[in-house]
Design a protein around this motif. Structure first.
Motif, PDB file in Angstrom:
ATOM      1  N   PHE A 146      -0.328  -9.321   8.953  1.00 48.87           N
ATOM      2  CA  PHE A 146      -0.833 -10.438   9.770  1.00 48.87           C
ATOM      3  C   PHE A 146       0.305 -11.370  10.172  1.00 48.87           C
ATOM      4  O   PHE A 146       0.367 -11.836  11.307  1.00 48.87           O
ATOM      5  N   VAL A 147       1.189 -11.665   9.220  1.00 51.28           N
ATOM      6  CA  VAL A 147       2.292 -12.581   9.513  1.00 51.28           C
ATOM      7  C   VAL A 147       3.110 -12.046  10.681  1.00 51.28           C
ATOM      8  O   VAL A 147       3.438 -12.774  11.614  1.00 51.28           O
ATOM      9  N   VAL A 177       4.062 -15.755  18.324  1.00 52.68           N
ATOM     10  CA  VAL A 177       4.216 -17.111  18.855  1.00 52.68           C
ATOM     11  C   VAL A 177       5.678 -17.518  18.993  1.00 52.68           C
ATOM     12  O   VAL A 177       6.003 -18.439  19.724  1.00 52.68           O
ATOM     13  N   VAL A 178       6.541 -16.851  18.236  1.00 53.50           N
ATOM     14  CA  VAL A 178       7.962 -17.180  18.310  1.00 53.50           C
ATOM     15  C   VAL A 178       8.570 -16.640  19.601  1.00 53.50           C
ATOM     16  O   VAL A 178       9.550 -17.169  20.122  1.00 53.50           O
ATOM     17  N   VAL A 228       2.780 -10.976  -2.134  1.00 54.37           N
ATOM     18  CA  VAL A 228       1.847 -11.285  -1.050  1.00 54.37           C
ATOM     19  C   VAL A 228       1.206  -9.956  -0.652  1.00 54.37           C
ATOM     20  O   VAL A 228       1.897  -8.935  -0.594  1.00 54.37           O
ATOM     21  N   PRO A 229      -0.112  -9.944  -0.423  1.00 49.98           N
ATOM     22  CA  PRO A 229      -0.754  -8.668  -0.060  1.00 49.98           C
ATOM     23  C   PRO A 229      -0.113  -8.054   1.185  1.00 49.98           C
ATOM     24  O   PRO A 229       0.283  -8.767   2.093  1.00 49.98           O
ATOM     25  N   ALA A 236      -6.092  -2.757  10.641  1.00 53.35           N
ATOM     26  CA  ALA A 236      -6.525  -4.152  10.690  1.00 53.35           C
ATOM     27  C   ALA A 236      -5.854  -4.936  11.816  1.00 53.35           C
ATOM     28  O   ALA A 236      -6.358  -5.965  12.239  1.00 53.35           O
ATOM     29  N   LEU A 292      -1.492  -6.530   3.514  1.00 57.42           N
ATOM     30  CA  LEU A 292      -2.293  -6.852   4.703  1.00 57.42           C
ATOM     31  C   LEU A 292      -1.836  -8.179   5.308  1.00 57.42           C
ATOM     32  O   LEU A 292      -1.729  -8.317   6.534  1.00 57.42           O
ATOM     33  N   ILE A 293      -1.550  -9.157   4.439  1.00 56.58           N
ATOM     34  CA  ILE A 293      -1.123 -10.470   4.941  1.00 56.58           C
ATOM     35  C   ILE A 293       0.264 -10.358   5.559  1.00 56.58           C
ATOM     36  O   ILE A 293       0.571 -11.024   6.553  1.00 56.58           O
ATOM     37  N   PHE A 351       0.378 -11.666  14.028  1.00 53.07           N
ATOM     38  CA  PHE A 351      -0.071 -12.920  14.625  1.00 53.07           C
ATOM     39  C   PHE A 351       1.066 -13.932  14.721  1.00 53.07           C
ATOM     40  O   PHE A 351       1.197 -14.646  15.700  1.00 53.07           O
ATOM     41  N   GLY A 352       1.879 -13.972  13.655  1.00 51.99           N
ATOM     42  CA  GLY A 352       2.869 -15.038  13.528  1.00 51.99           C
ATOM     43  C   GLY A 352       4.100 -14.832  14.397  1.00 51.99           C
ATOM     44  O   GLY A 352       4.568 -15.756  15.053  1.00 51.99           O
ATOM     45  N   TYR A 387       8.784 -12.087  -2.267  1.00 56.00           N
ATOM     46  CA  TYR A 387       7.779 -12.310  -1.211  1.00 56.00           C
ATOM     47  C   TYR A 387       6.979 -11.033  -0.977  1.00 56.00           C
ATOM     48  O   TYR A 387       5.751 -11.041  -0.950  1.00 56.00           O
TER      49      TYR A 387
END
Lengths: 232, 243, 236
Positions: A76-77, A84-85, A69-70, A178, A72-73, A80-81, A65
């Motif tokens: 973000f995960v 919410v948890v 996956v970049p 970012a 940067l992403i 941002f992700g 993983y």
């Protein structure tokens, strides 16, 4: 073009302060994610070395993983992700204390843990099995052979790659901009927007990055030579 | 000293040792020879349990080495083992290689271990290389260091697996000279080798293996005589042709 | 998660095209391939300069590689974003500046990979070419480079994976590639960031994992036919 260079404007007062704050944030992200990443990498390597399929698969999935996956992403995960948890109250608190930098450290540390554990693993795998046999035939236990013969060679073999990862991590801290971490490149862009001194703002930030990168490269070449493992 | 009783071993379905019965007397030198794949390396590797056996019994000084209450690490520290490829530890200097068993098995301090290791290096004629790294010394020197390392715990037995096969021809002599001296000192030694001159001169007994069977076990005079087993004579003439 | 895919899959694949600008995965792939194709000849030149005779050209190449390796890609993108329009004299699409930055950055890294391919060839190859009376240019372009580049094909494919991942930085300067599109989706939807970035990560993962498997396969195929040793230190 009629552009007048004015480094003085960026290198004093409020702007100088912003740059220094940015540098500090960059170094905090770099140092903490490096330490956490290295420790985690060792843990992952040990787990993967144990012959138990489910945990080996989990570590392999973790590594793949983070490699595919970049970065940067991955940031973000987390940024941002993960929010919410969490319950709202926790999020409010985290936003108050400026949790971006924490997310950045977690994301970068996990990313480096994946890469560095691969470096350790390939270091381990490039040691000839006869070394273990020789260590055991002296009368060392498995653990003794690992501690005194295999691991001292493995980290030396992995060292150049680990140092390469260190440089990549240092440069990677810029991605934290970012998600709003006020590190060096974030501040450079902010100063540029405020003052319109594009070349000065970016020039100074770039110079700082290069200076520290060169220091890392210089240290890397010294350490790589010092701890090189020469095998006939 | 070492006794093999009905020893058999399989790699999967392939039987590599067939019912080997033999004895190594204390203070003697036994040379094992035979064509490649004959099981001679496997046989000596069973002595310190690098290879498990499936049948039979091996005793060292009367102790069954496969008995449940035998600590394999203690057993191994009592047997010096020398590999074809030396297997020195590349991250340690020559003297550190020799010191390692003292430090990590005998738990001695560096101050205690260093003079003992230096003495051993003196013995193999390499005191001047003590601080070199394995990558910086020759093959013959490497093998002498490996022998020093295997002797540092004063083992009951020294076992050598083709100690000169990986060496350039001009370096074989220095290693054989050392082995001759050790043999004369009265150490119990088992050595796999193709050096027939060495065998004739130094061995008290020569074992000849073929397809996992110990087909011939005799003194050198019988081994090299014309009425030796025809397998032995074929082997000897092949060895002579190749040298 | 499924609703998000159902609603946005076309946006994810091609952006607002044909009603607006091309974007999404298609844009990511175009940027990545164009970057690799433009990088390749630059990297070959850098590799030749780095492995050639010591002198002013080699010093410049060394300085270039070391400097680029010392700068974060993001800083290069910031520079390109402002400097490229200034140098060419008119405003230009952000995607173009992203490609310029990636090409500069990757020239240093791909150059090192090709240089490793050149230095990994047996010395005899050059000596044999010299013995035939070939000059420098034909020796390099007819004898050395074809073998060197063949040997490092896995490294080149691997760099494509790296470039795809690096192109995600386009989202920071509003290039409408995959990551940018999904950031837009995220600000529309607000409440489903985990699903949205999960999907984004999954798309990159499938693409890059497939490419890295291809790299491994190529490595196995090529290592058996390789002439000489290739040692490439870890780059990313």
């Amino acid at each position: 073009m009629g552009y007048q260079f004015d480094f003085g404007k960026v290198l004093q007062g409020e702007y100088l302060e912003l740059i220094l704050e940015g540098l500090q944030a960059t170094m905090v992200v770099f140092v903490f994610s490096w330490i956490i990443g290295l420790v985690l990498a060792v843990v992952l390597t040990v787990i993967r070395a144990i012959e138990f399929k489910p945990t080996q698969f989990l570590v392999a999935a973790f590594v793949e993983y983070h490699r595919n996956v970049p970065m940067l992403i991955q940031l973000f995960v987390w940024y941002f992700g993960f929010a919410v948890v969490l319950p709202d109250a926790v999020n409010d608190y985290l936003n108050d204390i400026g949790a971006e930098i924490g997310y950045a450290i977690v994301a970068l540390a996990l990313n480096k843990a994946a890469y560095m554990s691969e470096d350790f693993r390939s270091g381990l795998r490039s040691i000839h099995p006869a070394q273990m046999e020789a260590a055991r035939s002296i009368g060392l236990t498995y653990l003794g052979a690992m501690t005194w013969v295999i691991l001292p060679q493995a980290w030396r073999l992995a060292l150049p790659a680990l140092l390469g990862q260190t440089l990549i991590l240092f440069k990677g801290t810029s991605l934290a901009a970012a998600i709003g971490v006020a590190e060096l490149s974030y501040q450079a862009r902010y100063i540029e927007e405020q003052s319109f001194r594009i070349f000065e703002a970016y020039g100074i930030a770039t110079a700082i990055y290069m200076l520290i990168s060169f220091a890392i490269m210089w240290l890397s070449s010294i350490l790589s030579k010092r701890y090189e493992l020469r095998v006939k | 000293m070492i006794e093999f009783q009905n020893v058999s071993k399989w790699f999967g379905a392939l039987q590599v040792l067939r019912d080997v019965n033999a004895t190594v007397a204390k203070g003697t030198t036994t040379v094992l020879c035979g064509p490649s794949g004959s099981g001679k390396s496997t046989l000596i590797r069973t002595v310190n349990r690098l290879e498990p056996i499936q049948q039979g019994k091996i005793t060292l000084a009367g102790l069954d080495i496969y008995a449940k209450d035998i600590d394999v690490n203690v057993l191994r520290s009592g047997i010096g083992f020398v590999f074809q490829q030396f297997n020195l530890f590349p991250h340690l200097s020559v003297v550190e290689n020799v010191m390692l068993p003292l430090l990590r098995i005998r738990k001695q301090s560096r101050a205690q271990a260093r003079p003992v290791a230096m003495q051993m290096l003196e013995r193999v004629g390499l005191a001047d290389k003590a601080h070199s790294l394995p990558a910086d010394i020759s093959g013959g020197q490497s093998q002498r260091v490996a022998i020093a390392r295997s002797l540092i715990l004063k083992p009951e037995v020294l076992v050598l697996d083709e100690p000169t096969s990986a060496l350039d021809p001009e370096m074989v002599g220095e290693v054989l000279k050392l082995l001759r001296e050790l043999s004369a000192d009265g150490i119990t030694m088992m050595c796999v080798t193709h050096e027939m001159g060495f065998a004739r001169e130094v061995a008290d007994r020569i074992w000849f293996l073929r397809n996992g069977t110990l087909t011939f076990d005799a003194e050198p005079t019988a081994f090299f005589s014309d009425d030796a087993h025809h397998d032995v004579r074929n082997f000897l003439s092949a060895v002579r042709k190749n040298h | 998660m499924l609703e998000i895919i159902q609603e946005y899959w076309l946006l994810l694949l091609i952006g607002e095209y044909p009603h607006g600008k091309l974007g999404g995965l298609a844009m990511t792939l175009i940027i990545s391939f164009v970057s690799l194709i433009v990088t390749f000849p630059c990297a070959v030149l850098i590799a030749l300069a780095r492995t050639g005779k010591p002198g002013i050209i080699q010093s410049i190449a060394n300085g270039f590689v070391h400097s680029v390796r010392a700068i974060p890609l993001l800083m290069l993108i910031f520079w390109a974003y402002f400097a490229v329009p200034m140098i060419i004299g008119f405003p230009i699409d952000a995607a173009f500046t992203l490609i310029v930055a990636i090409v500069i950055y990757q020239t240093a890294y791909l150059g090192e990979i090709i240089a490793a391919g050149i230095t990994g060839l047996p010395k005899g190859q050059r000596e044999a070419a010299a013995a035939l009376g070939l000059g420098y240019i034909p020796t390099m372009f007819r004898i050395i480079l074809p073998q060197a580049i063949f040997n490092v094909i896995p490294g080149i494919v691997n760099q494509l994976t790296t470039i795809i991942k690096e192109s995600s930085l386009g989202s920071i300067i509003a290039v409408s590639e995959l990551s940018y599109v999904m950031l837009q989706v995220n600000s529309n939807e607000v409440t489903k960031p985990l699903q949205i970035f999960g999907i984004l990560a999954a798309v990159y993962f499938v693409l890059c994992f497939a490419l890295s498997q291809a790299t491994n396969w190529l490595e196995r195929r090529i290592s058996s036919r390789r002439t000489g040793q290739v040692v490439v230190e870890a780059v990313a």
